[in-house]
Design a protein around this motif. Structure first.
Motif, PDB file in Angstrom:
ATOM      1  N   THR A 215       0.809  -1.225   0.000  1.00  0.00           N
ATOM      2  CA  THR A 215       0.000   0.000   0.000  1.00  0.00           C
ATOM      3  C   THR A 215       0.840   1.272   0.000  1.00  0.00           C
ATOM      4  O   THR A 215       0.340   2.349  -0.310  1.00  0.00           O
ATOM      5  CB  THR A 215      -0.942   0.022   1.216  1.00  0.00           C
ATOM      6  OG1 THR A 215      -0.175  -0.126   2.422  1.00  0.00           O
ATOM      7  CG2 THR A 215      -1.941  -1.125   1.156  1.00  0.00           C
ATOM      8  N   VAL A 300      -1.617   1.204   7.055  1.00  0.00           N
ATOM      9  CA  VAL A 300      -2.222   0.637   5.843  1.00  0.00           C
ATOM     10  C   VAL A 300      -3.645   1.160   5.675  1.00  0.00           C
ATOM     11  O   VAL A 300      -4.051   1.595   4.578  1.00  0.00           O
ATOM     12  CB  VAL A 300      -2.218  -0.906   5.904  1.00  0.00           C
ATOM     13  CG1 VAL A 300      -3.199  -1.486   4.881  1.00  0.00           C
ATOM     14  CG2 VAL A 300      -0.819  -1.439   5.634  1.00  0.00           C
ATOM     15  N   GLY A 304      -5.239   3.857   2.936  1.00  0.00           N
ATOM     16  CA  GLY A 304      -6.269   3.392   2.018  1.00  0.00           C
ATOM     17  C   GLY A 304      -7.646   3.983   2.225  1.00  0.00           C
ATOM     18  O   GLY A 304      -8.397   4.164   1.257  1.00  0.00           O
ATOM     19  N   LEU A 323      -9.910  -4.034   1.469  1.00  0.00           N
ATOM     20  CA  LEU A 323      -8.521  -4.011   1.020  1.00  0.00           C
ATOM     21  C   LEU A 323      -8.397  -4.617  -0.380  1.00  0.00           C
ATOM     22  O   LEU A 323      -7.668  -4.098  -1.227  1.00  0.00           O
ATOM     23  CB  LEU A 323      -7.641  -4.803   2.000  1.00  0.00           C
ATOM     24  CG  LEU A 323      -7.281  -4.121   3.317  1.00  0.00           C
ATOM     25  CD1 LEU A 323      -6.630  -5.116   4.265  1.00  0.00           C
ATOM     26  CD2 LEU A 323      -6.343  -2.934   3.093  1.00  0.00           C
ATOM     27  N   TYR A 327      -6.811  -2.631  -3.286  1.00  0.00           N
ATOM     28  CA  TYR A 327      -5.435  -2.991  -3.660  1.00  0.00           C
ATOM     29  C   TYR A 327      -5.328  -4.390  -4.248  1.00  0.00           C
ATOM     30  O   TYR A 327      -4.232  -4.961  -4.276  1.00  0.00           O
ATOM     31  CB  TYR A 327      -4.516  -2.927  -2.429  1.00  0.00           C
ATOM     32  CG  TYR A 327      -4.436  -1.574  -1.788  1.00  0.00           C
ATOM     33  CD1 TYR A 327      -3.704  -0.547  -2.366  1.00  0.00           C
ATOM     34  CD2 TYR A 327      -5.099  -1.331  -0.586  1.00  0.00           C
ATOM     35  CE1 TYR A 327      -3.633   0.694  -1.767  1.00  0.00           C
ATOM     36  CE2 TYR A 327      -5.042  -0.093   0.023  1.00  0.00           C
ATOM     37  CZ  TYR A 327      -4.307   0.918  -0.570  1.00  0.00           C
ATOM     38  OH  TYR A 327      -4.235   2.147   0.020  1.00  0.00           O
TER      39      TYR A 327
END
Length: 512
Positions: A215, A300, A304, A323, A327
């Motif tokens: 990330t 992280v 994000g 997530l 990603y």
């Protein structure tokens, strides 16, 4: 044999017989031997032997088992919500909360090493029957609440890694079997068990470090977040959650028992000083590792999801999916990396929960049960309600989040009942001898305890004020709060009164 001599021998044997009847954290045959490597005739010295890397390695283990409580699924959920809602701004608080947690755990280790007994055993000896039973019930409730979070976290990870084929309740059943894994590993010795936990911690570190690398959070914002304290009205709830997740009541009991896995002669001052030195180094390293893992998770989710629409809706259940949507792709799907890390956190924390449950039950009740029986009883106390919870809440992510809030509140409620007895006991000369804490450390420790209790008190006030929507509920909360505060006052006042009696023996009835 002359009667007088016979009576003297009987008197000499009484303490040994009493010791045989008392519950102990570890049998002598289970302990790791650390003396004899480079000591010579140092046993009789009053100062610690020279530093040895070999001995540090032999003392390494209990601190890493203790650090698991800083990495359980409840903490990971606090981390991801802190990152998503507050961004990088609460990293400084995570650092200082970990430092506070380290202070508390070092006091717990000090108690166990200096006395040869753990916190639950000493509470049984120092408090009247009614008070120790209340403390035992509170410790068990804290353990059950923590265990539910840990088992649910493992079950969520199993559901992720099985692509949803295995429902939440089946993950709970699978996780329940770790009790038998734990018993199997114990048969091979303390060091083998500690090695398994080292692998689980390494798995977490690798998984979340991989996510961190995938990330690519901002390095400059990360440093500013750690070094510059920031707090706003919008992030106060996350700030309280960060502090509340760090000190786990059952972990305070656990660490004071884990340090007794090493064969330490606590009648020799030099040996105790040596053990405290190595345990302090080891615990510090372990909590630095746990801080880094928590840091990875927070940053992280800060990178994000901070400032996005999803920020307020993220929890353990949907974090992996969010997530993946953000990603996905890469060499290995980030959803499964998250699932592996979460599974390692859940499995390791449930096993240490079983361990803590054995010490708490055995110490408070002085039970002489076989290990498999104690583990089975301890496991059942948490698994049965967890399976019920999984069946009821499996269809609703929102309901699981609400459950998690209630369990966090339960943990917060229990903190004073581990902290206050610990601080009282490590301050007493008749218990600690020359290893009682000095006035400065005592003042700092009590200030920390008051701060943590006030912060968690704020959390409780906010939570219950939003939940007390009826007269009946308000009345029940009022009665509970009155009894709760009264018992805390009793614990504090008893410590002060007992200390003054020890300082002035004439004040004690029957000592005139």
């Amino acid at each position: 044999m002359p009667p007088q001599q016979h009576e003297q021998e009987q008197d000499h044997l009484l303490p040994l017989l009493a010791d045989d009847r008392e519950e102990r954290a570890y049998d002598p045959t289970e302990k790791v031997v650390v003396i004899g490597l480079d000591d010579g005739d140092l046993d009789n010295l009053s100062t610690a032997p020279p530093f040895s890397w070999k001995k540090l390695w032999l003392f390494t283990g209990p601190g890493f088992l203790m650090s698991i409580a800083f990495l359980d699924p409840g903490n990971l959920e606090g981390d991801l919500q802190s990152g998503a809602i507050a961004g990088y701004s609460l990293l400084w608080l995570l650092l200082w909360a970990t430092a506070v947690g380290l202070l508390v755990q070092l006091l717990s280790a000090r108690l166990g090493v200096a006395t040869g007994r753990h916190l639950a055993e000493l509470c049984r000896e120092e408090y009247p029957s009614w008070a120790r039973m209340v403390l035992w019930v509170m410790a068990e409730l804290a353990l059950i609440g923590s265990d539910i979070q840990e088992v649910i976290g493992s079950a969520i990870a199993i559901k992720i890694l099985s692509n949803g084929i295995l429902p939440l309740w089946s993950g709970v059943v699978i996780t329940a079997l770790d009790c038998f894994i734990f018993l199997f590993l114990e048969n091979y010795g303390v060091r083998k068990l500690e090695a398994v936990f080292a692998v689980l911690i390494a798995t977490m570190a690798l998984s979340f470090a991989w996510m961190f690398g995938e990330t690519k959070p901002s390095g400059s914002e990360l440093l500013i977040g750690i070094l510059v304290p920031k707090l706003s009205s919008k992030t106060i709830q996350q700030a309280v959650g960060v502090v509340g997740c760090i000190i786990m009541p059952h972990n305070v009991f656990l660490h004071s028992a884990l340090v007794q896995s090493r064969d330490i002669d606590n009648s020799k001052k030099g040996r105790v000083q040596e053990a405290l030195r190595y345990y302090s180094i080891e615990s510090t390293i372990a909590l630095v590792v746990s801080f880094m893992i928590n840091l990875f998770v927070t940053t992280v989710f800060a990178k994000g999801f901070y400032g996005t629409e999803q920020a307020n809706n993220i929890g353990l259940v949907n974090a992996g999916q969010y997530l993946q949507e953000k990603y996905g792709g890469g060499l290995f799907p980030i959803l499964y990396i998250w699932g592996i890390g979460l599974l390692a956190a859940g499995q390791s924390s449930t096993i240490t929960g079983t361990y803590a449950g054995q010490f708490i039950m055995g110490g408070f009740l002085n039970l002489r049960l076989k290990k498999w029986m104690r583990a089975l009883i301890t496991r059942s106390c948490a698994i049965v309600p967890t399976i019920i919870v999984a069946l009821v809440f499996d269809t609703s992510e929102d309901m699981l989040d609400v459950l998690n809030e209630w369990l966090n509140v339960l943990q917060s409620v229990q903190i004073p009942f581990a902290l206050i007895p610990l601080l009282y006991l490590v301050s007493q000369e008749h218990i600690m001898g020359t290893f009682k804490i000095g006035p400065i450390l005592k003042m700092v420790s009590w200030l920390v305890a008051v701060l943590v209790i006030l912060i968690n008190g704020y959390l409780l006030l906010e939570f219950f004020s939003s939940e007390a929507n009826g007269v009946l509920i308000a009345t029940v909360i009022g009665v509970f709060t009155t009894g709760y505060v009264a018992f805390i006052i009793y614990l504090v006042s008893r410590g002060i009164t007992f200390s003054s009696w020890r300082a002035h023996p004439k004040l004690v009835p029957g000592t005139e």
